[in-house]
Design an enzyme around this catalytic site. Sequence first.
Site, PDB file in Angstrom:
ATOM      1  N   ARG A  50       7.189  -4.530  -4.972  1.00  0.00           N
ATOM      2  CA  ARG A  50       8.228  -3.507  -4.825  1.00  0.00           C
ATOM      3  C   ARG A  50       9.551  -4.133  -4.418  1.00  0.00           C
ATOM      4  O   ARG A  50      10.610  -3.569  -4.679  1.00  0.00           O
ATOM      5  CB  ARG A  50       7.755  -2.433  -3.828  1.00  0.00           C
ATOM      6  CG  ARG A  50       7.530  -2.934  -2.440  1.00  0.00           C
ATOM      7  CD  ARG A  50       6.666  -2.000  -1.622  1.00  0.00           C
ATOM      8  NE  ARG A  50       5.237  -2.113  -1.950  1.00  0.00           N
ATOM      9  CZ  ARG A  50       4.280  -1.414  -1.351  1.00  0.00           C
ATOM     10  NH1 ARG A  50       4.583  -0.535  -0.413  1.00  0.00           N
ATOM     11  NH2 ARG A  50       3.018  -1.593  -1.689  1.00  0.00           N
ATOM     12  N   LYS A  59      -3.442 -13.374   1.497  1.00  0.00           N
ATOM     13  CA  LYS A  59      -4.621 -12.632   1.047  1.00  0.00           C
ATOM     14  C   LYS A  59      -5.893 -13.398   1.384  1.00  0.00           C
ATOM     15  O   LYS A  59      -5.860 -14.619   1.499  1.00  0.00           O
ATOM     16  CB  LYS A  59      -4.563 -12.460  -0.480  1.00  0.00           C
ATOM     17  CG  LYS A  59      -3.527 -11.483  -0.994  1.00  0.00           C
ATOM     18  CD  LYS A  59      -3.577 -11.409  -2.509  1.00  0.00           C
ATOM     19  CE  LYS A  59      -2.531 -10.463  -3.062  1.00  0.00           C
ATOM     20  NZ  LYS A  59      -2.740  -9.047  -2.699  1.00  0.00           N
TER      21      LYS A  59
END
Length: 506
Positions: free
Chosen positions: A352, A278
């Site tokens: 996920r 990120k």
Amino acid sequence: MKISVSKGKVADTSCEATILALFEGKELAGAALQIDTESNGLIGELIGSHDFEAKPSQISVIYTRGSLPAKRIVLVGLGKYGEFNLDKLRAAFAKAMQHLRTLNIKGAAASIDVNSPPPDRKDKVAQAVVEGALLGLYQYAPFKTVDRENLKDVEQLTILTEENDFPLIKAAVEEAETIAHAVLFTRDLVSAPANRMTPAILAKEAGGITGRRGVSCTVLDKVKLNELGMNSLLSVASGSNEEPKFIILEYKGGGTDAAPIVLVGKGVTFDSGGICIKPSDKMDEMKSDMAGGGAVMGAIMASADLQLPLNIVGLIPAAENMPGGTALKPGDVFASYSGKTIEVINTDAEGRLILADALAYASNYKPAAIIDVATLTGACVIALGDDVIGMLGTDDKLKKELQEAGRETGELVWELPLWESYHEPVKSDIADYKNYGGRPAGAITAAAFLSKFVGDFPWVHLDIAGPAWADKDKTYIPKGASGIGVRLLVEFLRSRAGQGSVAGGS
Ligand code: BES
Ligand code: ZN
Ligand code: ZN
């Protein structure tokens, strides 16, 4: 802060300050009228001069100068009568308590005689007052060593009630305190920096919940996860020196053969993005990427403290997502716990991945319902903003129950569609599924991916990426960790147990 309930009238109670909540443009009634009469119109004068109009969360302090036993009256606005809801009340009491804290007042009394419009019941009013007060005063300061004496706190709040209402209000206040303390517990977990809240520490915190009747905790370590084939969870943890943990909290309050409700919470203790790292701006906030897991822990804590007559299981896959020589790479493929294979497109879509194994594991319980809570996608924040929980799932009744719990608690949920066409983008060329389906409808395709690992059970996914962390102060949520999800889940569970306010909760 200690909260107690006393039979008595505001006008007769001596204390440093009495809190009184008023509606905008409405004639004085009840406790307010009584105080106004006994003080020769102190409140009426303030309103008449338009110094205080009872706008939402507006504050005014009156010094009674001996005209009443209370030294001060703290007026707080509730806004217009017709626009009243319990969140306005939470906000008002948060604001009033915060104001008392700045005045360095240690003890206060409060009238909850707010004459709110129906259908709000007195016990609901008392609950909202307690929640607003406790949640609004939250501070996270374990690492402050300088000027600690400036960390003021209100120590005591006495809620005044009439004789007849006493048992109802006392019970409501105690339940509200229990629930609010669970929210504060969750806020502490989420506020903690990632070097102080590793998967192992999170597991230890879960172990701390087991002192309660009916609660047990099992933690699966790396060796066990390998044995079980939880490769999706292991893959996310593979770049970190911190080993993953799979935390299982079980609360048995229902019948021995009653199917449990399984709560699954994302427990990424730090999300650097992994190899798909990120940008550094705000990366520190990714210590809050275990907020879903924290909410599940808080909800189980409260359920056990309330001794709800339900069986509840909490599953928290916990891992740190880091880059490194052993880290998961884009393009990698592995078999998940379910047996289905996953191709990794983006290592930053790690939530996920860990949830895939936990959701598949949930099937082992043959659950009555599965609810997962996760700071899953930035796309959900783009779609719904900072305040609202995104909801997707397969069961209309479950969705309805959560929507209702959202209205009741102010932890609002909004449904996004999970239509057939949204499943296409997560099909992989070389494996069964891929973990990233592109930017369009990112919150939805993430849920479509999750759905592949859920068995044939009623399931709802709650994306809390927006509301988990407050960038600025919001009424009863001071800047930082919100503890979102705890009150929502507890309200849902209480109404499942037939104890909530939702009429006829089944
Ligand atoms: N933890 C983040 C989601 C998130 C974003 C939480 C903002 C809180 C605030 C998640 O793991 C993530 O990185 N999602 C990516 C997925 C993308 C790379 C497929 C996102 O939403 O940008
Ligand atoms: Zn991520
Ligand atoms: Zn994440």
